[in-house]
Structures are given as C-alpha cells and as structure tokens.
Design an enzyme around this catalytic site. Structure first.
Site, PDB file in Angstrom:
ATOM      1  CB  CYS A  66      -0.936   0.006   1.200  1.00 30.85           C
ATOM      2  SG  CYS A  66      -1.970  -1.454   1.267  1.00 30.85           S
ATOM      3  CG  HIS A 122      -3.110   3.271   2.583  1.00 27.04           C
ATOM      4  ND1 HIS A 122      -3.754   2.943   1.410  1.00 27.04           N
ATOM      5  CD2 HIS A 122      -3.069   2.135   3.331  1.00 27.04           C
ATOM      6  CE1 HIS A 122      -4.085   1.666   1.454  1.00 27.04           C
ATOM      7  NE2 HIS A 122      -3.686   1.156   2.601  1.00 27.04           N
ATOM      8  CG  ASN A 129      -6.692  -0.838   2.032  1.00 27.34           C
ATOM      9  OD1 ASN A 129      -6.071  -0.535   1.021  1.00 27.34           O
ATOM     10  ND2 ASN A 129      -6.084  -1.216   3.141  1.00 27.34           N
TER      11      ASN A 129
HETATM   12  N1  COA Z   1     -17.710  -9.234  10.993  1.00 23.76           N
HETATM   13  C1  COA Z   1     -18.066  -9.525  12.255  1.00 23.76           C
HETATM   14  N2  COA Z   1     -17.195  -9.913  13.185  1.00 23.76           N
HETATM   15  C2  COA Z   1     -15.895  -9.959  12.841  1.00 23.76           C
HETATM   16  C3  COA Z   1     -15.455  -9.659  11.537  1.00 23.76           C
HETATM   17  C4  COA Z   1     -16.420  -9.275  10.589  1.00 23.76           C
HETATM   18  N3  COA Z   1     -16.120  -8.951   9.318  1.00 23.76           N
HETATM   19  N4  COA Z   1     -14.110  -9.780  11.476  1.00 23.76           N
HETATM   20  C5  COA Z   1     -13.717 -10.162  12.695  1.00 23.76           C
HETATM   21  N5  COA Z   1     -14.798 -10.281  13.523  1.00 23.76           N
HETATM   22  C6  COA Z   1     -14.830 -10.658  14.932  1.00 23.76           C
HETATM   23  C7  COA Z   1     -13.634 -11.474  15.340  1.00 23.76           C
HETATM   24  O1  COA Z   1     -13.840 -12.841  15.057  1.00 23.76           O
HETATM   25  C8  COA Z   1     -13.548 -11.184  16.817  1.00 23.76           C
HETATM   26  O2  COA Z   1     -14.497 -11.986  17.485  1.00 23.76           O
HETATM   27  P1  COA Z   1     -14.167 -12.606  18.931  1.00 23.76           P
HETATM   28  O3  COA Z   1     -13.960 -11.410  19.819  1.00 23.76           O
HETATM   29  O4  COA Z   1     -15.379 -13.392  19.233  1.00 23.76           O
HETATM   30  O5  COA Z   1     -12.928 -13.397  18.739  1.00 23.76           O
HETATM   31  C9  COA Z   1     -14.024  -9.737  16.930  1.00 23.76           C
HETATM   32  O6  COA Z   1     -14.756  -9.464  15.727  1.00 23.76           O
HETATM   33  C10 COA Z   1     -12.888  -8.758  17.076  1.00 23.76           C
HETATM   34  O7  COA Z   1     -11.898  -9.078  16.082  1.00 23.76           O
HETATM   35  P2  COA Z   1     -10.657  -8.162  15.841  1.00 23.76           P
HETATM   36  O8  COA Z   1      -9.842  -8.748  14.736  1.00 23.76           O
HETATM   37  O9  COA Z   1      -9.981  -7.890  17.144  1.00 23.76           O
HETATM   38  O10 COA Z   1     -11.381  -6.837  15.363  1.00 23.76           O
HETATM   39  P3  COA Z   1     -10.796  -5.394  15.196  1.00 23.76           P
HETATM   40  O11 COA Z   1     -11.531  -4.456  16.038  1.00 23.76           O
HETATM   41  O12 COA Z   1      -9.292  -5.402  15.309  1.00 23.76           O
HETATM   42  O13 COA Z   1     -11.172  -5.080  13.681  1.00 23.76           O
HETATM   43  C11 COA Z   1     -10.082  -4.978  11.555  1.00 23.76           C
HETATM   44  C12 COA Z   1     -10.657  -5.872  12.642  1.00 23.76           C
HETATM   45  C13 COA Z   1      -9.501  -5.846  10.467  1.00 23.76           C
HETATM   46  C14 COA Z   1     -11.216  -4.129  10.999  1.00 23.76           C
HETATM   47  C15 COA Z   1      -9.010  -4.032  12.181  1.00 23.76           C
HETATM   48  O14 COA Z   1      -8.124  -4.792  12.972  1.00 23.76           O
HETATM   49  C16 COA Z   1      -8.217  -3.287  11.169  1.00 23.76           C
HETATM   50  O15 COA Z   1      -8.742  -2.521  10.369  1.00 23.76           O
HETATM   51  N6  COA Z   1      -6.875  -3.445  11.159  1.00 23.76           N
HETATM   52  C17 COA Z   1      -6.010  -2.758  10.248  1.00 23.76           C
HETATM   53  C18 COA Z   1      -6.013  -3.498   8.951  1.00 23.76           C
HETATM   54  C19 COA Z   1      -5.413  -2.699   7.824  1.00 23.76           C
HETATM   55  O16 COA Z   1      -5.398  -1.505   7.830  1.00 23.76           O
HETATM   56  N7  COA Z   1      -4.947  -3.426   6.812  1.00 23.76           N
HETATM   57  C20 COA Z   1      -4.467  -2.864   5.618  1.00 23.76           C
HETATM   58  C21 COA Z   1      -3.056  -2.505   5.721  1.00 23.76           C
HETATM   59  S1  COA Z   1      -2.583  -1.604   4.315  1.00 23.76           S
END
Ligand code: COA
Length: 335
Positions: free
Chosen positions: A121, A262, A292
């Site tokens: 990215c 980004h 994204n």
């Molecule tokens: N829908 C519903 N629930 C979801 C889910 C979805 N799409 N994806 C994950 N969950 C659940 C998980 O299973 C977890 O459940 P649990 O607590 O029972 O285990 C819970 O939601 C929390 O998961 P977590 O991964 O901790 O969520 P989060 O708050 O960190 O959000 C992202 C997940 C991916 C949205 C977030 O971490 C993020 O945006 N990270 C940065 C990623 C990024 O920028 N990537 C690109 C880089 S260029």
C-alpha cells in the site's frame, strides 16, 4: 532526505483514475459472510467497495491502463514525452511484461522506460518519491506514476477478517520538471521493517506460510492479515511519519491544505486527524465508497481532489502511507 536540491522544481501536471463499475456493499457481504453492515461500518468506516468483473479479463492491468490514459489526457502532455512509467502494485497479473509496460503501450508512451514496483500500500508513494528524485537529478523530465490494485482477485471471500476491507482501484499522476524550484516534493521519507512481515502477506506456496499461521483457513494465494497488529502499527507509524515530515520540512501543520492518507481504515485516519487537530475537510476520505485499494488508494484520492479543484497551486499537500512489508512512506509537496 532532508532538503530538496535547489534549482529545479516539479509539478503535478495531471492526474487520472479508474474504478470498476461493480460495487460490493456490506449488505452484499452479509449474504456470504457471518458479518453485518453495522460491524463493518463501526470498525472500518467502509460501506461499499468496487470490484472488477474478472470474467471480462478486467484487473490490475486494465485499471492501470485506464488511469494512465486519464492522467495523460488531464495533463495535456504528449505521451511520447513520458520518459518513465512506474506502476506500483501488489496484485500484478503478469510479472513479464510488467503492468507499467502494458500501460505505457496503451497510451503510446513509446519513449518511456517502464517497470513495476512492489511496496504494497506504500507503493504509489515510493514511486512518487523516486520520480521526484530522478527529475530533480536532471536525468528525467516527465514521469508517470501509477498505483493499481485489483485486491478482489487476492481475497478469500469465505473469510470475514480480511475480505471486508479491500476493493479495487487505480490512480495515476504525471509529474514533470518545472522552472519554479519552490514547487515539488519538499520532503520525503520511506521505510521498511520486515520483522513483522507475517502481519500482512500473500503466500504463493506452502513454504511461504509461517509455522504459527499453518492452521489459518484462508485459501493459498489469498491475502492473510493480523488486523489487530497492523492496526497498532498503522496508528503509531502515521503519527511518526507525519511528525517527521513536518519537523524536517519546517512546514507548519496549519500550512498543510490537505493530508492524504492511505485509505486503510477510517479509525486509523481519524486517529491521525484528531492528534493533529485538523478539520475534517483537510483530511480526505473516500474509504466509505471505495474500501482499501492498496496502491490505488492514494492516487485515487489525489485525482478526486484534483478534479474537484481542491489541489491548488502553491498549497502544501502531505501524503502518508503504510502497508505490507511492513513498509511506510511520506511525501510532502508544494503543488
Ligand atoms: N464481521 C463480524 N465480526 C468480525 C469480523 C467481521 N467482518 N471480522 C472479525 N470479527 C470478529 C472477530 O472474530 C472477533 O471476534 P471474537 O472477539 O469473538 O474473537 C471480533 O470481531 C474482534 O476481532 P478483531 O480482529 O480484534 O477486530 P478489530 O476491532 O481489530 O477489527 C479490523 C478488525 C480488520 C477491521 C481491524 O483490525 C483493522 O482494520 N486493522 C487494520 C487493517 C489494515 O489496515 N490493513 C491494511 C493494511 S494496508
């Protein structure tokens, strides 16, 4: 790099972009995944994304060709004047020829060298910073930088943690030498720290998968991500690179007309905006509509702002990105 060499300026002569017509909304994802519109909007700010129709052969190359053609048209520059075409992508369809060769051919850039660049990215900013350096050095006069990614082609849509984040897009900018030395990139930085590469990777073979991730159900050849770790890294890194750019350029935050981040997650962008105390209209956001789009994200923002008349001559624009690698980059321009 702290000070740009004096003597030669650079301007952004034109911008272009391309997004597929097909949309994939949170409600569409609700039908195939255990997720909800509410969860996705709350955690990411995304409502919908664009995805290519792979059955038509559309993908990274076709998006790159169209965005470059748009940028050439916007610049009014004869494509034969392009000295170099750089395409940043993490979803290259063919390693040979490169997407940049295909895009150069598409627009008739018959005098241009061309190569692809992989910095996930951060790729477009790596390309833009490189273009700035080559033009300032005097070896090249006019360079096209493209960021193009068809992320939908590398997502496992049975996995909710990764697939909800990404969409497809391409953007391009044409930069060219200018007589005014005060115009152009005032400061740039790029970095990489691979100690955490397993946070975000695209395995092609079993051997590419780290031991700790062997039980991950995501299909081979599809993107894997530890969202929590990437989130922590991104919030910290955005803050660091922004402070570094302001400090080393001597430009005050009040003199930045646009911060173009980004588009990774609205919460990450908002965290940077709030820490800097910037008003909403100085930090561009399109993640709600686009998701994204990796290397396509920043040049698409730039093109949308440019076409809306919000990239005004003499103003300062700060670009910041982070991505797989893990990589990061900043680029501060007086446009
Ligand atoms: N829908 C519903 N629930 C979801 C889910 C979805 N799409 N994806 C994950 N969950 C659940 C998980 O299973 C977890 O459940 P649990 O607590 O029972 O285990 C819970 O939601 C929390 O998961 P977590 O991964 O901790 O969520 P989060 O708050 O960190 O959000 C992202 C997940 C991916 C949205 C977030 O971490 C993020 O945006 N990270 C940065 C990623 C990024 O920028 N990537 C690109 C880089 S260029």
């Amino acid at each position: 790099m702290t000070q740009p060499p004096a003597g030669r300026g650079i301007r952004i002569a034109g911008t272009g972009s391309s997004t597929p017509d097909n949309t994939l909304s949170n409600f569409d994802l609700e039908k195939i995944l255990d997720t909800s519109d509410e969860w996705i909007q709350q955690r990411t700010g995304i409502k919908t994304r664009r995805v290519v129709d792979q059955s038509t052969g559309a993908g990274t190359i076709s998006l790159a060709c169209e965005s470059l053609a748009n940028a050439v048209e916007d610049s009014g520059i004869d494509p034969k004047e392009l000295d170099l075409v750089i395409c940043a992508s993490v979803t290259q369809e063919m390693t040979c020829p490169s997407a940049s060769c295909r895009a150069a051919h598409h627009v008739g850039a018959t005098n241009a060298a061309a190569f692809d660049l992989g910095a996930a990215c951060s790729g477009f900013l790596y390309g833009l910073n490189l273009a700035d350096t080559l033009i300032r050095q005097g070896r090249y006069k006019t360079i096209a930088v493209i960021g193009s990614d068809a992320m939908s082609t590398v997502l496992d849509y049975t996995e909710r943690g990764v697939s909800i984040l990404f969409g497809d897009a391409s953007g391009a900018a044409i930069v060219t030498a200018d007589d005014d030395p005060s115009r152009g990139c005032l400061y740039q930085s790029m970095g990489a720290d691979a100690s955490n590469w397993q946070c975000l990777y695209l395995p092609k073979r079993e051997v590419d998968i780290p031991e700790a991730d062997r039980d991950n159900p995501i299909e081979m050849g599809k993107l894997r991500m530890n969202g929590r770790e990437v989130f922590k890294f991104a919030v910290k890194k955005f803050q660091e690179v922004i402070e570094d750019a302001l400090e080393n350029s001597g430009v005050d935050i009040d003199d930045i007309s646009q911060l173009i981040c980004h588009q990774s997650n609205l919460r990450i962008i908002e965290s940077a905006r709030e820490k800097l105390g910037l008003e909403k209209d100085r930090v561009y956001v399109n993640i709600d509509r686009i998701g994204n789009s990796s290397a396509g994200s920043i040049p698409l923002c730039l093109d949308e702002l440019n076409k809306a008349g919000r990239i005004r001559e003499g103003e300062n624009v700060l670009f910041v990105a982070f991505g797989g690698g893990l990589t990061w980059a900043s680029s501060l321009w007086r446009v």
